[in-house]
Write a protein that holds these residues in place. Structure first.
Motif, PDB file in Angstrom:
ATOM      1  N   GLN A 155     -11.941  -5.085  -7.580  1.00 42.31           N
ATOM      2  CA  GLN A 155     -11.441  -6.137  -6.693  1.00 42.31           C
ATOM      3  C   GLN A 155     -10.976  -7.364  -7.477  1.00 42.31           C
ATOM      4  O   GLN A 155     -10.073  -8.067  -7.054  1.00 42.31           O
ATOM      5  CB  GLN A 155     -12.516  -6.556  -5.669  1.00 42.31           C
ATOM      6  N   GLU A 187      -2.907  -3.674  -9.353  1.00 41.47           N
ATOM      7  CA  GLU A 187      -3.375  -2.955  -8.171  1.00 41.47           C
ATOM      8  C   GLU A 187      -3.220  -1.452  -8.378  1.00 41.47           C
ATOM      9  O   GLU A 187      -2.347  -0.999  -9.123  1.00 41.47           O
ATOM     10  CB  GLU A 187      -2.559  -3.433  -6.944  1.00 41.47           C
ATOM     11  N   VAL A 191      -2.345   1.891  -3.201  1.00 40.75           N
ATOM     12  CA  VAL A 191      -2.558   0.680  -2.388  1.00 40.75           C
ATOM     13  C   VAL A 191      -1.297  -0.186  -2.453  1.00 40.75           C
ATOM     14  O   VAL A 191      -0.844  -0.750  -1.445  1.00 40.75           O
ATOM     15  CB  VAL A 191      -3.803  -0.103  -2.876  1.00 40.75           C
ATOM     16  N   GLY A 195       1.226  -1.180   0.688  1.00 37.72           N
ATOM     17  CA  GLY A 195       1.577  -2.568   0.971  1.00 37.72           C
ATOM     18  C   GLY A 195       3.083  -2.770   1.002  1.00 37.72           C
ATOM     19  O   GLY A 195       3.614  -3.479   1.864  1.00 37.72           O
ATOM     20  N   ASN A 230      -7.957  -1.833   1.897  1.00 43.63           N
ATOM     21  CA  ASN A 230      -7.929  -2.186   0.493  1.00 43.63           C
ATOM     22  C   ASN A 230      -9.356  -2.246  -0.052  1.00 43.63           C
ATOM     23  O   ASN A 230      -9.694  -3.053  -0.887  1.00 43.63           O
ATOM     24  CB  ASN A 230      -7.244  -3.572   0.409  1.00 43.63           C
ATOM     25  N   ARG A 235      -9.247   2.570  -3.384  1.00 39.80           N
ATOM     26  CA  ARG A 235      -8.649   2.521  -4.718  1.00 39.80           C
ATOM     27  C   ARG A 235      -9.143   3.654  -5.601  1.00 39.80           C
ATOM     28  O   ARG A 235      -8.824   3.710  -6.786  1.00 39.80           O
ATOM     29  CB  ARG A 235      -9.022   1.195  -5.376  1.00 39.80           C
TER      30      ARG A 235
END
Ligand code: ZN
Length: 386
Positions: A155, A187, A191, A195, A230, A235
């Protein structure tokens, strides 16, 4: 994602929501925006005035007239309100794009490397940044850089692992941001693509959908209530060994007929190489399929059935009815679409909402645009206080 600059950013929610809504849906009328955001028209006009004055929004000349007979002048974000950079980082390549604030690609460059040491890749990324700016001479001021990798990103933006780079616990964003003087966000690639599809791609206007990518790996992303899911698990690439065909071949980790073995190109090419006795590329496999080769047809249709089952499964468990399909091996879907739909509809009752499948024709380069979208999404609020 990592914000290097830790200064507090405070933008009134209504201003940020308005700017975001126009960025995603523009050009869009004030009436539509007021309804969407639950604001009165006078409030909306006041807020948009502030954003127009700061050069972020502008009024589009629209010749169509509203019911009062006056031109409607819908709002849109000025594309040159900000420039952003996105890099898709693989085990031997960095594909970089410079985009406007709507993630439209302006220039693109690629850099190949053999040496995967962090210090070398850092140097390559700095050079790529400089070269992109030089090539796009009119866009010297880049607001932020986004980097997407097929790996696990914490994160806080540090890379937990990226196996194809041989990296574990690497902070790439921190030193890069320091050297470039702009925020750098890292990232996970799926993900990032979810987005990008949500704000700038086929998912625009959809509040709930799933993104499935087929290619070197299998990717699964989810947008729920207008937000990309997220979480840490999102992830990690979960679900790659879901069993989709009890009679299918066994993957390297011992699962029979799993999603990875049936739907990813390395697995399919390994099966093809074993069959033909020499290495085969994915493009060659597509040609063989089109020529009617029995083996190629078998693995393509098996992949199509597996994809149909995966979509049906996601739809049933995550309760989404819209899918965006993307990835380098999207031809697996195109070639076998009838079979995919046959599998999807096998278990769906007539009362179920019909599924919508949107196919993103974008190739591998689209992933770099996804990285730029991360930079835009992560730093958008900074633009509003600048
Ligand atoms: Zn497996």
């Amino acid at each position: 994602m990592k914000t290097i600059d830790t200064e507090e950013i405070s933008v009134p929610d209504s201003i940020a929501d308005l700017a975001r809504a126009v960025l995603i849906h523009g050009p869009v009328s004030r009436g539509e925006l007021a309804e969407q955001l639950g604001l009165s028209l006078p409030t909306l006009t006041r807020l948009s005035r502030a954003l127009i004055d700061r050069g972020i929004l502008y009024e589009v000349d629209d010749l169509s007239q509203n019911t009062t007979g006056r031109p409607t002048k819908p709002l849109d974000v000025r594309p040159e309100a900000g420039y952003y950079m996105g890099v898709k980082l693989t085990g031997d390549q960095a594909i970089g794009v410079l985009t406007d604030i709507k993630a439209n690609e302006l220039v693109r460059l690629e850099a190949n490397f053999m040496d995967r040491r962090v210090s070398t890749v850092h140097r390559i990324l700095v050079k790529l940044y400089q070269d992109l700016i030089e090539k796009a001479h009119y866009a010297s001021e880049v607001k932020a850089l986004g980097i997407s990798i097929g790996g696990y990103v914490h994160q806080d933006g540090t890379i937990g692992y990226a196996s194809f780079l041989g990296w574990e616990n690497v902070d790439l964003a921190g030193p890069l941001s320091e050297e470039l003087g702009i925020p750098v966000y890292i990232e996970n690639d799926i993900v990032a693509v979810a987005g990008a599809e949500h704000w700038f791609g086929l998912g625009r206007g959809h509040t709930d959908f799933s993104v499935i990518t087929v290619g070197a790996g299998l990717g699964y992303g989810l947008v729920r209530r207008d937000r990309v899911v997220n979480t840490q698990d999102a992830r990690l690439g979960i679900g790659t060994h879901i069993i989709l065909d009890a009679d299918g071949p066994t993957c390297s980790e011992g699962y029979k007929g799993c999603a990875t073995e049936l739907l990813t190109t390395p697995a399919l090419l390994e099966q093809a190489t074993a069959h033909f006795g020499h290495t085969v590329s994915f493009d060659e496999l597509v040609t063989l399929f089109k020529e009617g080769d029995t083996f190629a047809r078998n693995i393509f249709f098996r992949a199509g059935r597996a994809l149909g089952r995966l979509i049906a499964l996601v739809s049933s468990l995550a309760l989404v009815d819209t899918f965006v399909l993307a990835g380098e091996a999207i031809e697996l879907f195109r070639s076998t679409e009838d079979v995919v739909w046959e599998e999807i509809n096998r278990d769906r009752k007539v009362e179920f909402t019909p599924l919508t499948i949107l196919v993103d024709e974008g190739n591998f380069v689209a992933w770099a645009r996804g990285a730029a979208a991360v930079a835009i999404q992560s730093s958008f609020d900074r633009l509003l206080v600048a």
